[in-house]
Motif scaffolding. Structure first.
Motif, short mmCIF file in Angstrom:
data_model
loop_
_atom_site.label_atom_id
_atom_site.label_comp_id
_atom_site.label_asym_id
_atom_site.label_seq_id
_atom_site.Cartn_x
_atom_site.Cartn_y
_atom_site.Cartn_z
N ILE A 53 42.32 31.25 36.05
CA ILE A 53 41.65 32.34 36.75
C ILE A 53 40.71 33.01 35.75
O ILE A 53 40.60 32.56 34.61
CB ILE A 53 42.65 33.36 37.35
CG1 ILE A 53 43.49 34.02 36.25
CG2 ILE A 53 43.55 32.69 38.39
CD1 ILE A 53 44.40 35.14 36.75
N SER A 54 40.04 34.09 36.16
CA SER A 54 39.12 34.77 35.24
C SER A 54 39.53 36.22 35.02
O SER A 54 40.35 36.77 35.75
CB SER A 54 37.68 34.72 35.77
OG SER A 54 37.47 35.74 36.73
N THR A 55 38.92 36.82 34.02
CA THR A 55 39.16 38.23 33.71
C THR A 55 38.71 39.14 34.84
O THR A 55 39.17 40.27 34.95
CB THR A 55 38.42 38.60 32.41
OG1 THR A 55 38.82 37.70 31.37
CG2 THR A 55 38.72 40.03 31.96
N LEU A 56 37.82 38.65 35.70
CA LEU A 56 37.23 39.47 36.76
C LEU A 56 38.12 39.63 37.98
O LEU A 56 37.78 40.39 38.89
CB LEU A 56 35.91 38.84 37.22
CG LEU A 56 34.75 38.83 36.22
CD1 LEU A 56 33.62 37.96 36.75
CD2 LEU A 56 34.26 40.24 35.95
N GLU A 57 39.27 38.95 38.01
CA GLU A 57 40.02 38.85 39.27
C GLU A 57 40.65 40.14 39.76
O GLU A 57 41.13 40.97 38.98
CB GLU A 57 41.11 37.78 39.14
CG GLU A 57 40.62 36.41 38.72
CD GLU A 57 39.48 35.89 39.57
OE1 GLU A 57 39.50 36.08 40.81
OE2 GLU A 57 38.54 35.29 38.99
N HIS A 58 40.67 40.27 41.07
CA HIS A 58 41.46 41.27 41.79
C HIS A 58 42.93 40.94 41.62
O HIS A 58 43.30 39.77 41.44
CB HIS A 58 41.05 41.22 43.28
CG HIS A 58 41.61 42.31 44.13
ND1 HIS A 58 42.91 42.32 44.57
CD2 HIS A 58 41.03 43.42 44.66
CE1 HIS A 58 43.11 43.39 45.33
NE2 HIS A 58 41.99 44.07 45.40
N HIS A 59 43.79 41.94 41.67
CA HIS A 59 45.23 41.69 41.53
C HIS A 59 45.74 40.64 42.51
O HIS A 59 46.68 39.90 42.20
CB HIS A 59 46.01 42.99 41.73
CG HIS A 59 45.70 44.04 40.71
ND1 HIS A 59 46.00 45.37 40.90
CD2 HIS A 59 45.09 43.97 39.49
CE1 HIS A 59 45.61 46.07 39.84
NE2 HIS A 59 45.05 45.24 38.98
N ALA A 60 45.12 40.57 43.69
CA ALA A 60 45.55 39.60 44.70
C ALA A 60 45.29 38.16 44.26
O ALA A 60 45.88 37.23 44.82
CB ALA A 60 44.84 39.86 46.03
N ASN A 61 44.42 37.98 43.27
CA ASN A 61 44.17 36.65 42.74
C ASN A 61 44.72 36.49 41.32
O ASN A 61 44.32 35.59 40.58
CB ASN A 61 42.67 36.33 42.75
CG ASN A 61 42.40 34.83 42.73
OD1 ASN A 61 43.19 34.03 43.23
ND2 ASN A 61 41.28 34.45 42.15
N ARG A 78 39.99 45.20 29.56
CA ARG A 78 39.07 44.41 28.74
C ARG A 78 37.81 45.21 28.41
O ARG A 78 37.25 45.13 27.30
CB ARG A 78 38.71 43.12 29.48
CG ARG A 78 37.38 42.45 29.11
CD ARG A 78 37.33 41.97 27.66
NE ARG A 78 36.07 41.34 27.35
CZ ARG A 78 34.96 41.97 26.96
NH1 ARG A 78 34.97 43.30 26.82
NH2 ARG A 78 33.85 41.30 26.69
N LEU A 79 37.34 46.02 29.35
CA LEU A 79 36.12 46.81 29.15
C LEU A 79 36.38 48.07 28.32
O LEU A 79 35.43 48.74 27.92
CB LEU A 79 35.51 47.18 30.50
CG LEU A 79 35.02 46.00 31.35
CD1 LEU A 79 34.62 46.47 32.74
CD2 LEU A 79 33.88 45.27 30.67
N GLN A 95 43.04 45.93 37.01
CA GLN A 95 43.46 46.58 35.78
C GLN A 95 43.19 45.75 34.53
O GLN A 95 42.74 46.30 33.51
CB GLN A 95 44.94 46.95 35.87
CG GLN A 95 45.22 48.10 36.84
CD GLN A 95 46.69 48.47 36.91
OE1 GLN A 95 47.47 48.12 36.03
NE2 GLN A 95 47.07 49.18 37.96
N PRO A 96 43.43 44.43 34.53
CA PRO A 96 43.11 43.66 33.32
C PRO A 96 41.63 43.70 32.96
O PRO A 96 41.28 43.74 31.78
CB PRO A 96 43.56 42.24 33.68
CG PRO A 96 44.65 42.44 34.69
CD PRO A 96 44.18 43.60 35.51
N LEU A 97 40.75 43.70 33.96
CA LEU A 97 39.31 43.80 33.71
C LEU A 97 38.97 45.14 33.09
O LEU A 97 38.22 45.22 32.11
CB LEU A 97 38.54 43.59 35.01
CG LEU A 97 37.04 43.92 34.97
CD1 LEU A 97 36.32 43.06 33.95
CD2 LEU A 97 36.43 43.76 36.36
N ILE A 98 39.51 46.22 33.65
CA ILE A 98 39.23 47.56 33.14
C ILE A 98 39.73 47.68 31.69
O ILE A 98 39.05 48.27 30.83
CB ILE A 98 39.89 48.62 34.04
CG1 ILE A 98 39.25 48.60 35.44
CG2 ILE A 98 39.78 50.01 33.42
CD1 ILE A 98 37.77 48.90 35.48
#
Length: 407
Positions: free
Chosen positions: A118-126, A371-372, A366-369
């Protein structure tokens, strides 16, 4: 064809109200779009005239309801350019569509030592369904990193791929940043190592032309409520050969052909994955949302939303203290931002006081946030009924808020 915004806005009753004494400016479309009157009336009409269970009834109401229900499935097939209507499964949302694949394809075909990307951009549902599957199976979840501007690092994606990769599950357009991923290239590279690909199309389907045959994705998950349709309705597209190879998601009525205490024979597609009484009224009403979109034309909708995105991006950038979050070259009509030295929730509350509805927080990413390196963002997202004058109100309000902290 040019879009007449006033005519379009007249179709949406919810837009014509005041919030906190100010005319509503609804800019939370990435969370859910508003519904045209045709969708609302279709819901009412079903319960007034056609309320009946479908497929199994022999009477007139059942026959009418079944026809309307299956007509929507055919329209969805055309909307995403699937080969056949049997490849269209109705669920309760994008989340359930992804969970369906994790619970059926995943449990049958993912084994210990296999890898899911998957990617860092994903929604929790993915994210969460694949974590659960990996925990259950002893598989490994790998993450595609991103650039600071919100674009995925394709060279790093290529390094992650191997003969152990069994599935790539990737968002088509980020709900938080608006980033449009190069999914056709992602799919081709995954297929080259024998992996299947699921696209999270929750955001992309409302903005972009979708052709699942051209993309060659194996699965596509999306929701009606982000497409001017009702809530509680999702769609899973899957290639026939894959859907036929997968076990049912749930057991019960409709998904069976024959039941005995010794053995059950499952139904044909798409009914194998649609156990029990479905969300009949909302499926039927979704037809009107699809007709609304096709009547305007996806190209015209995208052109209008792109103009709004460019206009808002330019105007907001002039504000002292405005900090954009996510500046990918290819984006859907989403702007995430912060105001220097202010919490996004405070900004959102101040905008609401001016009648402007935006989303604040981590946006289920949350993982994307993390990372930023931020606490969250304020997110303004635009739909076909939004106007430049509404953006002017947003810009004016943001400028006043920013002035409080950035004098």
């Amino acid at each position: 064809m040019s879009i007449n915004i006033e005519n379009i806005r007249a179709l949406f009753p919810v837009l014509h109200q005041e919030v906190n004494g100010k005319p509503l400016v609804y800019l939370d479309n990435a969370a859910t779009t508003q519904k045209p009157i045709s969708v609302i009336e279709a819901l009412t009409e079903y319960y007034y005239k056609d309320n009946s269970n479908i497929h199994r009834g022999a009477h007139t109401l059942a026959d009418r309801a079944t026809g309307y229900f299956e007509n929507t499935r055919a329209l969805v097939r055309d909307f995403i350019h699937a080969k056949e209507a049997a490849e269209v499964i109705f669920t309760k949302g994008t989340t359930e569509s992804i969970n369906l694949v994790a619970s059926t394809f995943g449990r049958k075909f993912i084994e210990k030592g296999d890898e899911i990307i998957i990617s860092t951009l994903e929604h929790h549902a993915n994210i969460v369904p694949w974590q659960m599957l990996c925990d259950e199976k002893g598989a490994l979840l790998k993450i595609i990193p991103i650039k600071d501007n919100g674009e995925i690092l394709m060279e790093e994606y290529e390094k992650l791929l191997s003969n152990k990769t069994k599935l790539v599950s990737i968002v088509h357009a980020s709900n938080t940043l608006g980033t449009i991923n190069p999914v056709k290239e992602i799919i081709a590279k995954a297929h080259a190592v024998g992996a299947k690909v699921l696209l999270d199309g929750a955001q992309s389907t409302s903005h972009l032309e979708i052709d699942v045959q051209d993309l060659d994705c194996d699965f596509l998950a999306f929701s009606a409520h982000k497409l001017y349709g009702p809530t509680g309705l999702g769609i899973l597209y899957g290639k026939r050969e894959l859907l036929e190879s997968m076990p049912p998601y749930q057991g019960g009525g409709e998904m069976i052909k024959e039941v005995s205490f010794e053995k059950t024979i499952y139904n044909v597609l798409p009914f194998k994955f649609e156990a029990g009484t479905p969300n009949i009224a909302d499926v039927i009403a979704f037809q009107k949302a699809l007709e609304f979109i096709s009547g305007l034309g996806k190209k015209n909708i995208l052109a209008h939303e792109t103009r709004l995105l460019e206009y808002a991006t330019e105007k907001l950038a002039e504000i002292k203290g405005f900090v954009p979050v996510g500046t990918a070259k290819e984006k859907v009509s989403v702007i995430s931002f912060n105001i220097k030295d202010m919490h996004p929730f405070d900004v959102g509350m101040m905008l609401d006081a001016n009648g402007i509805a935006v989303r604040t927080g981590t946006h289920c990413t949350q993982p994307l946030i993390k990372r930023l390196g931020i606490e969250g963002t304020v997110r303004a997202s635009f739909a076909v009924y939004n106007t430049e004058s509404e953006i002017d109100k947003l810009v004016e309000s943001v400028a006043k808020i920013a002035k409080i902290k950035n004098k």
